[in-house]
Design a protein around this motif. Structure first.
Motif, PDB file in Angstrom:
ATOM      1  N   GLU A 423      28.576  97.210  34.665  1.00  0.00           N
ATOM      2  CA  GLU A 423      28.267  97.307  33.213  1.00  0.00           C
ATOM      3  C   GLU A 423      28.971  98.192  32.414  1.00  0.00           C
ATOM      4  OE1 GLU A 423      24.800 100.234  31.175  1.00  0.00           O
ATOM      5  OE2 GLU A 423      24.855 100.105  33.113  1.00  0.00           O
ATOM      6  N   ARG A 424      30.298  99.069  33.159  1.00  0.00           N
ATOM      7  CA  ARG A 424      31.052 100.118  32.640  1.00  0.00           C
ATOM      8  C   ARG A 424      32.294  99.448  31.663  1.00  0.00           C
ATOM      9  NH1 ARG A 424      32.766 102.660  36.569  1.00  0.00           N
ATOM     10  NH2 ARG A 424      31.067 103.979  36.978  1.00  0.00           N
ATOM     11  N   ALA A 425      33.174  98.490  32.317  1.00  0.00           N
ATOM     12  CA  ALA A 425      33.177  97.391  31.977  1.00  0.00           C
ATOM     13  C   ALA A 425      32.952  96.627  30.787  1.00  0.00           C
ATOM     14  CB  ALA A 425      34.366  96.484  32.952  1.00  0.00           C
ATOM     15  N   LEU A 426      31.891  96.255  30.779  1.00  0.00           N
ATOM     16  CA  LEU A 426      31.486  95.744  29.595  1.00  0.00           C
ATOM     17  C   LEU A 426      30.986  96.344  28.477  1.00  0.00           C
ATOM     18  CD1 LEU A 426      28.794  93.468  31.961  1.00  0.00           C
ATOM     19  CD2 LEU A 426      30.330  91.840  30.202  1.00  0.00           C
ATOM     20  N   ARG A 427      30.663  97.833  28.787  1.00  0.00           N
ATOM     21  CA  ARG A 427      31.058  98.678  27.830  1.00  0.00           C
ATOM     22  C   ARG A 427      32.173  98.802  26.952  1.00  0.00           C
ATOM     23  NH1 ARG A 427      25.602 100.974  26.487  1.00  0.00           N
ATOM     24  NH2 ARG A 427      24.287 100.234  28.367  1.00  0.00           N
ATOM     25  N   THR A 428      33.037  98.831  28.336  1.00  0.00           N
ATOM     26  CA  THR A 428      34.204  99.303  27.136  1.00  0.00           C
ATOM     27  C   THR A 428      34.451  97.968  26.767  1.00  0.00           C
ATOM     28  OG1 THR A 428      35.204 100.322  29.373  1.00  0.00           O
ATOM     29  CG2 THR A 428      37.120  99.802  28.223  1.00  0.00           C
ATOM     30  N   VAL A 429      34.856  96.939  27.027  1.00  0.00           N
ATOM     31  CA  VAL A 429      35.708  95.949  26.027  1.00  0.00           C
ATOM     32  C   VAL A 429      33.919  95.897  24.585  1.00  0.00           C
ATOM     33  CG1 VAL A 429      36.449  94.843  27.240  1.00  0.00           C
ATOM     34  CG2 VAL A 429      33.810  93.993  27.001  1.00  0.00           C
ATOM     35  N   TRP A 432      31.984 100.678  23.161  1.00  0.00           N
ATOM     36  CA  TRP A 432      33.184 101.021  22.847  1.00  0.00           C
ATOM     37  C   TRP A 432      34.071 101.003  21.710  1.00  0.00           C
ATOM     38  CZ3 TRP A 432      34.767 103.373  28.739  1.00  0.00           C
ATOM     39  CH2 TRP A 432      33.947 104.295  28.580  1.00  0.00           C
ATOM     40  N   ARG A 433      33.979  99.682  21.209  1.00  0.00           N
ATOM     41  CA  ARG A 433      34.602  98.887  19.958  1.00  0.00           C
ATOM     42  C   ARG A 433      33.406  99.023  19.182  1.00  0.00           C
ATOM     43  NH1 ARG A 433      39.070  94.972  23.275  1.00  0.00           N
ATOM     44  NH2 ARG A 433      39.151  96.468  25.200  1.00  0.00           N
ATOM     45  N   GLY A 434      32.299  99.243  19.481  1.00  0.00           N
ATOM     46  CA  GLY A 434      31.854  99.555  17.547  1.00  0.00           C
ATOM     47  C   GLY A 434      31.060  97.793  17.555  1.00  0.00           C
ATOM     48  N   PHE A 556      44.176  94.500   6.551  1.00  0.00           N
ATOM     49  CA  PHE A 556      44.085  95.688   7.276  1.00  0.00           C
ATOM     50  C   PHE A 556      43.360  96.664   7.006  1.00  0.00           C
ATOM     51  CE2 PHE A 556      45.980  99.843   7.994  1.00  0.00           C
ATOM     52  CZ  PHE A 556      46.179  99.956   9.512  1.00  0.00           C
ATOM     53  N   ALA A 557      43.071  97.495   5.748  1.00  0.00           N
ATOM     54  CA  ALA A 557      42.025  98.120   5.851  1.00  0.00           C
ATOM     55  C   ALA A 557      41.032  97.578   5.961  1.00  0.00           C
ATOM     56  CB  ALA A 557      41.848  98.172   4.305  1.00  0.00           C
ATOM     57  N   ALA A 558      40.352  96.675   5.992  1.00  0.00           N
ATOM     58  CA  ALA A 558      39.139  95.531   6.354  1.00  0.00           C
ATOM     59  C   ALA A 558      38.967  95.986   7.981  1.00  0.00           C
ATOM     60  CB  ALA A 558      39.079  94.160   6.414  1.00  0.00           C
ATOM     61  N   VAL A 559      39.980  96.077   8.840  1.00  0.00           N
ATOM     62  CA  VAL A 559      40.311  95.539  10.483  1.00  0.00           C
ATOM     63  C   VAL A 559      39.844  96.915  10.382  1.00  0.00           C
ATOM     64  CG1 VAL A 559      41.458  95.520  12.207  1.00  0.00           C
ATOM     65  CG2 VAL A 559      41.834  93.393  11.004  1.00  0.00           C
ATOM     66  N   HIS A 560      40.889  98.063   9.712  1.00  0.00           N
ATOM     67  CA  HIS A 560      40.548  99.319   9.984  1.00  0.00           C
ATOM     68  C   HIS A 560      40.016  99.815  10.289  1.00  0.00           C
ATOM     69  CE1 HIS A 560      41.778 103.721  10.344  1.00  0.00           C
ATOM     70  NE2 HIS A 560      43.084 103.303  10.614  1.00  0.00           N
ATOM     71  N   ARG A 561      38.312  99.451   8.806  1.00  0.00           N
ATOM     72  CA  ARG A 561      37.082 100.014   8.787  1.00  0.00           C
ATOM     73  C   ARG A 561      36.043  99.533   9.895  1.00  0.00           C
ATOM     74  NH1 ARG A 561      36.922  98.072   4.277  1.00  0.00           N
ATOM     75  NH2 ARG A 561      37.244  99.996   3.005  1.00  0.00           N
ATOM     76  N   ALA A 562      36.205  97.893  10.481  1.00  0.00           N
ATOM     77  CA  ALA A 562      35.721  97.624  11.275  1.00  0.00           C
ATOM     78  C   ALA A 562      35.482  98.798  12.991  1.00  0.00           C
ATOM     79  CB  ALA A 562      35.421  96.395  11.558  1.00  0.00           C
ATOM     80  N   ARG A 563      37.277  98.804  13.448  1.00  0.00           N
ATOM     81  CA  ARG A 563      37.227  99.398  14.647  1.00  0.00           C
ATOM     82  C   ARG A 563      36.333 100.567  14.373  1.00  0.00           C
ATOM     83  NH1 ARG A 563      40.086  98.430  18.305  1.00  0.00           N
ATOM     84  NH2 ARG A 563      40.055  96.970  18.432  1.00  0.00           N
TER      85      ARG A 563
END
Length: 664
Positions: A423-429, A432-434, A556-563
């Motif tokens: 579960e910790r690995a699944l949450r990491t990918v 934790w990345r939104g 790039f702005a769109a990717v940065h905002r999503a992350r």
């Protein structure tokens, strides 16, 4: 003798055979116009090439099907520190680069921090009297005599491999090329790894470690590929690269770092192929085998990253973005000094394997815990023989005594611990990345993945699970349907212009297309451009698909905002260009049914997640027809995997014989 379970096609009807060598089992999937077959044999760690050849001969005797192989040889050489003695050749004044790294500490509060992982001995570092500046200009030239002296100094160290990483060599390759030519003139010639070929990108430390890893694993990898070529007796074969595409053995041997995550990439590739055919999009993949578990987030294409740490070393090459943890069906159970139960990362492997295999193994594993709970019922064959339930109970009883609980309680604790690790690995990918897991489908495969899928989905508030028909051999299936692909990159100088970037992209496309034509004899089916981009005040980058018009600021702005949830009013700086050329995939063919030959049994006594014991139905998956459905709790048996349908879940069979589980 290996046992094949299949839909039998005409003799020699196979077009391609995918072979995945895992820590416990070697899986083969053969596909042809009339269907497919699968075969599962124990992995021979002493001679995996001979085992692969034997499995191919068993599944396709006298045939000429092409073989696609997912190998762990490079990975194991790195993780087990069984690579070649390697010299590190670098610019004068930078000999401590591998020892110093970036000065970061993995543990900020450790009074005696562990040193950085370094595959090169102190006496095997050679400094070169040369220098190139940050714009690619030569400050101190390297003379032919100087290159010859360096080659002689390396040869005197009696190393098997050499990693050459000169400062800013990704902008000006002449000095590394000089050294490469001088080194291969010496006899016996070592394997020479040049950073300008392995990773022509900025960041000296990461470029150096990738180049060293490439050299370190090369002799072992190239030797294995040579043995495999001879063992396959002239069959056409290719290998899966870490970037999720197939490569020729010659290309992989020249750049063995491309193979360090070969197997996990194949699993994600297979999951995407199965999900796309089933009309399922937005995936979390769960590949739980005998030794480890690989997880990933995947949408309509392979998830890629260039920030991978393996064996304590950063490898900045484009690879399938997979998180790996040491928890699998063969993971050993142990109680630590503090009285806590640990699962893995050590594994019982295929020999002797879990106690339930009946091969003399006495230590308890996660598989034995499932046997104690009844989810792997007595009569089922594991490791080639019927389950030895008494041996499993004895092994788990030892752990239970150390914990001061009953055997069934210890088995439930073991499942809880393993699920927490995964579960910790699944949450990491994901989390934790939104990324919200609840909106996605969990694709569970590997021999143990379907046993844990329901519990993990509930922990992540997920309501949908997809269990492929060939769940226990999906990585081998992913190899069989993988597309040939080549991924290349190039660093961008600070003085780069829009025109120079266009020219660099074109040069990368031409090079990638040439490599791919050498692999397949055909031009690329598609070419994808992307770039690593950052704001001017930032150090680290984000990958961004390259827009047709070449203006990167908006994407790039769109990717940065999503992350990260925000953007900056700064210029977007292009740091690295990337190109991926993809060839045509093999046809998927008719659906491969789940493997049969499971024992007939109506029900089994099982311990549910809440501790209740009751009889649950046991379903032979090979007898299920499209549209069939049933409610949990239930056990679904097939030759290559077992599925636990938990209470509160309902299963139905999709049009391609995949099992769809829904909660509620």
């Amino acid at each position: 003798m290996p046992t094949s379970t299949s839909e039998r096609p005409p003799t020699n009807g196979w077009r391609v055979i995918g072979v995945d060598v895992g820590g416990t089992f070697t899986d083969c999937v053969a596909l042809g116009p009339d269907g497919g077959t699968l075969l599962k044999v124990a992995t021979d760690r002493d001679d995996p090439a001979a085992a692969v050849a034997a499995a191919v001969a068993a599944i396709d005797p006298g045939g000429d099907a092409a073989v696609v192989h997912g190998s762990t040889v490079a990975t194991n050489a790195l993780l087990e520190r069984r690579g070649a003695r390697t010299a590190f050749v670098t610019t004068a004044g930078f000999g401590d680069l591998l020892a110093l790294g970036r000065g970061a500490r993995a543990d900020l509060y450790a009074l005696a921090p562990a040193p950085l992982v370094n595959l090169v001995g102190d006496g095997d570092v050679v400094e070169v009297p040369e220098r190139v500046d940050a714009l690619g200009g030569v400050v101190r030239p390297l003379s032919p005599g100087g290159a010859a002296r360096i080659a002689r100094a390396v040869h005197d160290r009696d190393v098997q491999a050499v990693a050459v990483c000169l400062l800013f060599a990704y902008l000006a390759t002449a000095h590394e090329d000089q050294l490469g030519r001088a080194l291969v003139r010496r006899r016996p010639a070592p394997f020479v790894s040049l950073s300008s070929q392995v990773m022509p990108e900025f960041r000296e430390y990461e470029r150096a470690t990738a180049t060293v890893v490439n050299a370190y694993v090369a002799p072992r990898t190239t030797g294995y590929l040579d043995r495999l070529r001879h063992a396959l007796a002239g069959r056409s074969f290719s290998v899966m690269g870490s970037h999720g595409g197939t490569l020729s053995p010659a290309y992989a041997a020249s750049l063995p770092v491309t193979m360090v995550l070969s197997g996990p990439a194949a699993g994600v590739s297979g999951a995407l192929a199965i999900a796309a055919r089933a009309g399922v999009h937005g995936l979390l993949t769960l590949d739980m085998g005998g030794t480890s578990t690989d997880v990933a987030v995947a949408d309509d294409g392979l998830p890629m990253t260039s920030e991978v740490v393996l064996g304590g070393l950063p490898i900045q090459r484009q690879m399938v973005d997979v998180q790996t943890v040491g928890a699998g069906g063969g993971s050993l159970l142990a109680v630590d000094a503090g009285g806590a139960l640990r699962v893995g990362p050590e594994s019982a492997g295929a020999a002797p394997g879990p106690a339930a295999y009946g091969r003399g193994g006495a230590a308890a594993t996660l598989t034995d815990a499932h046997v104690v709970l009844g989810r792997l019922p007595a009569g089922l064959c594991l490791g080639g023989a019927p389950i030895d339930a008494d041996a499993a109970r004895r092994a788990v009883a030892v752990i239970a005594a150390q914990l001061g609980v009953h055997g069934e309680v210890a088995a439930r604790i073991a499942l809880d611990v393993a699920d927490a690790v995964v579960e910790r690995a699944l949450r990491t990918v994901a989390v934790w990345r939104g990324i919200d897991p609840s909106a996605r489908t969990l694709v569970a495969f590997g021999g143990a993945g379907p046993l844990h899928a329901c519990r993990l989905a509930e922990r992540l508030s997920m309501d949908r699970i997809l269990i492929p028909a060939q769940a226990g051999a999906l990585s081998a299936f992913g190899l069989a349907v993988a597309q040939p692909a080549v991924s290349l990159s190039r660093g961008v100088a600070a003085s780069a212009t829009a025109r120079s970037i266009r020219d660099a992209f074109q040069a990368l496309e031409d090079e990638a297309g040439g490599v791919l034509r050498g692999l397949t004899g055909a031009s690329p089916l598609a070419v994808e451009r992307s770039a690593d981009v950052r704001y001017a005040s930032q150090s680290w980058t984000l990958p961004v698909p390259w827009p047709a018009g070449g203006r990167i600021e908006g994407p790039f702005a769109a990717v940065h905002r999503a992350r990260y949830g925000f953007t900056l009013r700064e210029a977007a700086v292009v740091v690295t260009l990337r190109v991926r050329a993809v060839g045509a995939p093999p046809p998927l063919g008719r659906a491969l049914r789940a493997a049969g030959e499971t024992p007939a049994m109506g029900s089994a006594e099982c311990v549910l997640d809440d501790g209740r014991t009751c009889a649950v139905p046991v379903v032979d998956r090979a007898t299920l027809a499209v549209g069939d459905g049933f409610a949990g709790p239930a056990i679904v048996l097939q030759r290559d995997a077992t599925t636990w349908v938990a209470d509160g879940w309902r299963a139905h069979v999709g049009p391609h014989f995949d099992l769809h589980l829904e909660r509620g």
